[in-house]
Design an enzyme around this catalytic site. Sequence first.
Site, PDB file in Angstrom:
ATOM      1  N   SER A 291       0.793  -1.240  -0.050  1.00  0.00           N
ATOM      2  CA  SER A 291      -0.043   0.027   0.247  1.00  0.00           C
ATOM      3  C   SER A 291       0.866   1.152  -0.153  1.00  0.00           C
ATOM      4  O   SER A 291       1.868   1.395   0.556  1.00  0.00           O
ATOM      5  CB  SER A 291      -0.994   0.168   1.138  1.00  0.00           C
ATOM      6  OG  SER A 291      -1.601   1.340   1.244  1.00  0.00           O
TER       7      SER A 291
ATOM      8  N   TYR B 275      -1.796  -0.989  10.379  1.00  0.00           N
ATOM      9  CA  TYR B 275      -1.984  -1.438   8.997  1.00  0.00           C
ATOM     10  C   TYR B 275      -0.640  -0.688   8.081  1.00  0.00           C
ATOM     11  O   TYR B 275       0.034  -1.452   7.276  1.00  0.00           O
ATOM     12  CB  TYR B 275      -3.181  -0.876   8.412  1.00  0.00           C
ATOM     13  CG  TYR B 275      -3.373  -0.960   6.772  1.00  0.00           C
ATOM     14  CD1 TYR B 275      -3.634  -2.091   6.318  1.00  0.00           C
ATOM     15  CD2 TYR B 275      -3.129   0.164   5.845  1.00  0.00           C
ATOM     16  CE1 TYR B 275      -3.949  -2.444   5.075  1.00  0.00           C
ATOM     17  CE2 TYR B 275      -3.254  -0.159   4.536  1.00  0.00           C
ATOM     18  CZ  TYR B 275      -3.515  -1.367   4.068  1.00  0.00           C
ATOM     19  OH  TYR B 275      -3.746  -1.497   3.014  1.00  0.00           O
TER      20      TYR B 275
ATOM     21  N   LYS C  77       2.367  -2.892   5.998  1.00  0.00           N
ATOM     22  CA  LYS C  77       2.575  -2.622   4.598  1.00  0.00           C
ATOM     23  C   LYS C  77       3.835  -2.182   3.981  1.00  0.00           C
ATOM     24  O   LYS C  77       4.574  -2.459   3.252  1.00  0.00           O
ATOM     25  CB  LYS C  77       1.487  -1.682   4.223  1.00  0.00           C
ATOM     26  CG  LYS C  77      -0.086  -2.404   3.877  1.00  0.00           C
ATOM     27  CD  LYS C  77      -0.085  -3.740   3.309  1.00  0.00           C
ATOM     28  CE  LYS C  77      -1.530  -4.236   3.218  1.00  0.00           C
ATOM     29  NZ  LYS C  77      -1.599  -5.441   2.323  1.00  0.00           N
TER      30      LYS C  77
END
Length: 252
Positions: free
Chosen positions: A137, A149, A153
């Site tokens: 991401s 998150y 990533k």
Amino acid sequence: MPTALVTGAGRGLGAAFAARLAQAGHDLVLVDRDASGLERVAASARAAGRTVEVMVADLTDRQALAEVEQRLDDRSRPVDLLVNNAGVSGETEFTVADVELLQTEIDINITALMRLTRAGVPGMIERGRGAVINVASFAGYLAGKGDAYAASKAWVLSFTDTVAASLAGTGVRMMALCVGQLQNVMYPAPADASRPGLAPDDVVAQCLADLAKGRTLSVPGWRYRAVVDALELPRRTLRTVARLAGRGRDQE
């Protein structure tokens, strides 16, 4: 026919990967915890003449994860392309997030991706062909406020870079797909929105084109690519120096 295994294949980007790969002639192994979503995607691929296996699996469950690992390690039914697309993101900040939800992010975004890659790559090396796409991401470069998150990533980007370096000369490729904001097909952006998001089909098309070119990083969308190019420039320079010194690795 070549076979591709796609995780998180029941909707969104995973479904777009499944559709595009089916059109390109791949048979499919589709993995998701959403049985109904998997069946919809599988039915479309079967209608296109492809053979499709469906694995309903929650990758946070060790037994379910082990079953997908075993499928990837099955030398009698080789998987030529692994798309590690499954991922989760919480909606709260780290200090107030439920610790079990944080652990789920780690279990899917990091642990499952690592274990599935480890299960699939040795057979690919034996056959002298294959590829792994790890869906990362843009948040892995420029994290905003949030939970685990973005950090997970960032790990995917680093992990892909590291493993790709060890695959030189094996015939096996590995690439990270750095995804920016995607269109929400359930809630389309207003017609006058300045940034409606990237179309999943376009993202997948760019990703597969970059993989065919031997790149180790794909960044669809010119806005995202411009930022990532600037952030990657120092690393590319260091890699070039190391390669010229005889101890580096190829990148893109």
